[in-house]
Design a protein around this motif. Sequence first.
Motif, mmCIF file in Angstrom:
data_model
loop_
_atom_site.group_PDB
_atom_site.id
_atom_site.type_symbol
_atom_site.label_atom_id
_atom_site.label_comp_id
_atom_site.label_asym_id
_atom_site.label_seq_id
_atom_site.Cartn_x
_atom_site.Cartn_y
_atom_site.Cartn_z
ATOM 1 N N VAL A 43 91.474 -18.721 86.672
ATOM 2 C CA VAL A 43 90.600 -20.096 85.784
ATOM 3 C C VAL A 43 90.278 -19.843 87.119
ATOM 4 C CG1 VAL A 43 91.186 -22.438 85.707
ATOM 5 C CG2 VAL A 43 92.124 -21.204 83.993
ATOM 6 N N ALA A 44 90.942 -19.563 88.732
ATOM 7 C CA ALA A 44 90.220 -19.904 89.832
ATOM 8 C C ALA A 44 88.941 -18.970 89.854
ATOM 9 C CB ALA A 44 91.514 -19.988 90.926
ATOM 10 N N MET A 45 89.600 -17.821 89.580
ATOM 11 C CA MET A 45 88.438 -16.829 89.459
ATOM 12 C C MET A 45 87.248 -17.334 89.122
ATOM 13 S SD MET A 45 87.298 -13.882 87.769
ATOM 14 C CE MET A 45 88.336 -13.916 86.681
ATOM 15 N N LEU A 46 87.126 -18.047 87.640
ATOM 16 C CA LEU A 46 86.137 -18.602 87.099
ATOM 17 C C LEU A 46 85.308 -19.556 88.025
ATOM 18 C CD1 LEU A 46 86.918 -18.382 83.726
ATOM 19 C CD2 LEU A 46 85.839 -16.659 84.250
ATOM 20 N N LYS A 47 86.589 -20.453 88.437
ATOM 21 C CA LYS A 47 85.949 -22.095 89.229
ATOM 22 C C LYS A 47 85.735 -20.875 90.575
ATOM 23 C CE LYS A 47 88.942 -24.818 89.489
ATOM 24 N NZ LYS A 47 89.836 -25.928 89.454
ATOM 25 N N ASN A 48 85.922 -20.643 90.935
ATOM 26 C CA ASN A 48 85.204 -19.958 93.069
ATOM 27 C C ASN A 48 84.666 -18.796 92.447
ATOM 28 O OD1 ASN A 48 87.566 -22.005 93.815
ATOM 29 N ND2 ASN A 48 88.809 -20.275 93.548
ATOM 30 N N ASP A 49 83.963 -18.172 91.929
ATOM 31 C CA ASP A 49 83.448 -16.854 91.309
ATOM 32 C C ASP A 49 82.024 -16.764 90.663
ATOM 33 O OD1 ASP A 49 85.414 -15.978 93.333
ATOM 34 O OD2 ASP A 49 86.045 -14.392 92.313
ATOM 35 N N HIS A 50 82.300 -17.733 90.068
ATOM 36 C CA HIS A 50 81.083 -18.219 89.038
ATOM 37 C C HIS A 50 80.660 -19.974 89.284
ATOM 38 C CE1 HIS A 50 81.374 -14.056 87.935
ATOM 39 N NE2 HIS A 50 82.361 -14.240 87.977
ATOM 40 N N GLY A 51 81.283 -21.158 89.683
ATOM 41 C CA GLY A 51 81.205 -21.916 89.434
ATOM 42 C C GLY A 51 81.776 -22.910 88.404
ATOM 43 N N MET A 52 82.316 -22.351 87.786
ATOM 44 C CA MET A 52 82.924 -23.000 86.488
ATOM 45 C C MET A 52 83.817 -24.195 86.849
ATOM 46 S SD MET A 52 84.102 -21.343 83.203
ATOM 47 C CE MET A 52 82.779 -20.594 82.972
ATOM 48 N N GLY A 53 83.099 -24.959 86.131
ATOM 49 C CA GLY A 53 83.964 -26.459 85.606
ATOM 50 C C GLY A 53 85.925 -25.956 85.447
ATOM 51 N N HIS A 54 87.017 -26.287 85.293
ATOM 52 C CA HIS A 54 87.855 -26.469 85.998
ATOM 53 C C HIS A 54 88.968 -26.773 84.701
ATOM 54 C CE1 HIS A 54 92.677 -26.226 86.042
ATOM 55 N NE2 HIS A 54 92.706 -26.945 85.292
ATOM 56 N N GLY A 55 87.968 -27.519 82.860
ATOM 57 C CA GLY A 55 88.321 -27.627 81.981
ATOM 58 C C GLY A 55 87.524 -25.938 81.252
ATOM 59 N N HIS A 56 86.423 -25.534 81.238
ATOM 60 C CA HIS A 56 85.840 -24.375 80.784
ATOM 61 C C HIS A 56 86.095 -23.335 80.798
ATOM 62 C CE1 HIS A 56 81.868 -27.050 80.291
ATOM 63 N NE2 HIS A 56 82.368 -27.175 79.052
ATOM 64 N N ALA A 57 86.680 -23.320 82.651
ATOM 65 C CA ALA A 57 87.333 -21.942 82.114
ATOM 66 C C ALA A 57 88.869 -22.596 82.008
ATOM 67 C CB ALA A 57 88.082 -22.233 84.107
ATOM 68 N N ASN A 58 89.241 -22.658 81.854
ATOM 69 C CA ASN A 58 90.624 -23.472 81.720
ATOM 70 C C ASN A 58 90.724 -22.557 79.433
ATOM 71 O OD1 ASN A 58 93.745 -23.315 81.482
ATOM 72 N ND2 ASN A 58 93.481 -25.518 79.543
ATOM 73 N N ALA A 59 89.627 -22.595 79.112
ATOM 74 C CA ALA A 59 89.291 -23.040 77.455
ATOM 75 C C ALA A 59 88.846 -21.588 77.408
ATOM 76 C CB ALA A 59 88.019 -23.985 77.174
ATOM 77 N N ILE A 60 88.466 -20.694 78.232
ATOM 78 C CA ILE A 60 88.105 -19.431 78.549
ATOM 79 C C ILE A 60 89.455 -18.762 77.855
ATOM 80 C CG2 ILE A 60 86.789 -17.674 78.973
ATOM 81 C CD1 ILE A 60 84.184 -19.620 79.869
ATOM 82 N N VAL A 61 90.177 -19.094 79.358
ATOM 83 C CA VAL A 61 91.683 -18.567 79.764
ATOM 84 C C VAL A 61 92.050 -18.468 78.790
ATOM 85 C CG1 VAL A 61 93.476 -18.227 81.674
ATOM 86 C CG2 VAL A 61 90.919 -18.102 82.281
ATOM 87 N N ALA A 62 92.534 -19.959 78.389
ATOM 88 C CA ALA A 62 93.399 -20.158 77.591
ATOM 89 C C ALA A 62 93.055 -18.938 75.977
ATOM 90 C CB ALA A 62 93.479 -21.179 76.744
ATOM 91 N N HIS A 63 92.039 -19.013 75.975
ATOM 92 C CA HIS A 63 91.512 -18.469 74.316
ATOM 93 C C HIS A 63 92.154 -17.095 74.312
ATOM 94 C CE1 HIS A 63 89.672 -18.571 70.748
ATOM 95 N NE2 HIS A 63 89.008 -17.745 70.913
ATOM 96 N N THR A 64 91.415 -16.976 75.681
ATOM 97 C CA THR A 64 90.842 -14.940 75.576
ATOM 98 C C THR A 64 92.676 -14.165 75.449
ATOM 99 O OG1 THR A 64 89.508 -15.091 77.056
ATOM 100 C CG2 THR A 64 90.817 -13.003 76.892
ATOM 101 N N LEU A 65 93.883 -15.525 77.124
ATOM 102 C CA LEU A 65 94.745 -14.772 77.050
ATOM 103 C C LEU A 65 95.490 -14.880 75.568
ATOM 104 C CD1 LEU A 65 95.622 -15.864 79.583
ATOM 105 C CD2 LEU A 65 95.118 -13.798 79.510
ATOM 106 N N ALA A 66 95.604 -15.789 74.891
ATOM 107 C CA ALA A 66 96.082 -16.481 72.940
ATOM 108 C C ALA A 66 95.726 -15.292 71.901
ATOM 109 C CB ALA A 66 95.095 -17.329 72.738
ATOM 110 N N GLU A 67 93.874 -14.483 72.491
ATOM 111 C CA GLU A 67 93.374 -13.679 71.654
ATOM 112 C C GLU A 67 94.581 -12.430 71.747
ATOM 113 O OE1 GLU A 67 89.021 -13.778 70.581
ATOM 114 O OE2 GLU A 67 88.920 -12.170 72.161
ATOM 115 N N ASP A 68 94.870 -12.013 72.657
ATOM 116 C CA ASP A 68 95.355 -10.735 73.364
ATOM 117 C C ASP A 68 96.534 -10.804 73.148
ATOM 118 O OD1 ASP A 68 92.634 -10.273 74.534
ATOM 119 O OD2 ASP A 68 92.856 -10.506 76.685
ATOM 120 N N THR A 69 97.073 -11.351 73.079
ATOM 121 C CA THR A 69 98.918 -11.668 72.598
ATOM 122 C C THR A 69 98.879 -11.406 70.585
ATOM 123 O OG1 THR A 69 98.992 -13.829 73.025
ATOM 124 C CG2 THR A 69 99.416 -13.037 74.407
ATOM 125 N N LYS A 70 98.248 -11.879 69.743
ATOM 126 C CA LYS A 70 97.902 -11.473 68.830
ATOM 127 C C LYS A 70 98.737 -10.207 67.902
ATOM 128 C CE LYS A 70 94.849 -15.424 67.086
ATOM 129 N NZ LYS A 70 93.554 -15.514 66.914
#
Length: 70
Positions: A43-70
């Motif tokens: 989440v911090a990487m998306l926020k710091n390196d790409h200027g993404m807001g916390h909620g958006h960064a968290n949504a991408i990370v949460a979805h990606t990690l959940a998708e990869d554990t299926k």
Amino acid sequence: MVDKVVKGPASYFPSIEKKYGRPIHEWQALVRKALPARHMELVAMLKNDHGMGHGHANAIVAHTLAEDTK
């Protein structure tokens, strides 16, 4: 015909694509490239390196990690 209602982190995806100008699969690729980092580090990487807001960064990370554990 009934439209499927998108819930959870994926509900943010249309606004993320519009605001940051990249498709979700590109953001997910960035997250996967940074693995095995922890959730909040990603989440911090998306926020710091790409200027993404916390909620958006968290949504991408949460979805990606959940998708990869299926």
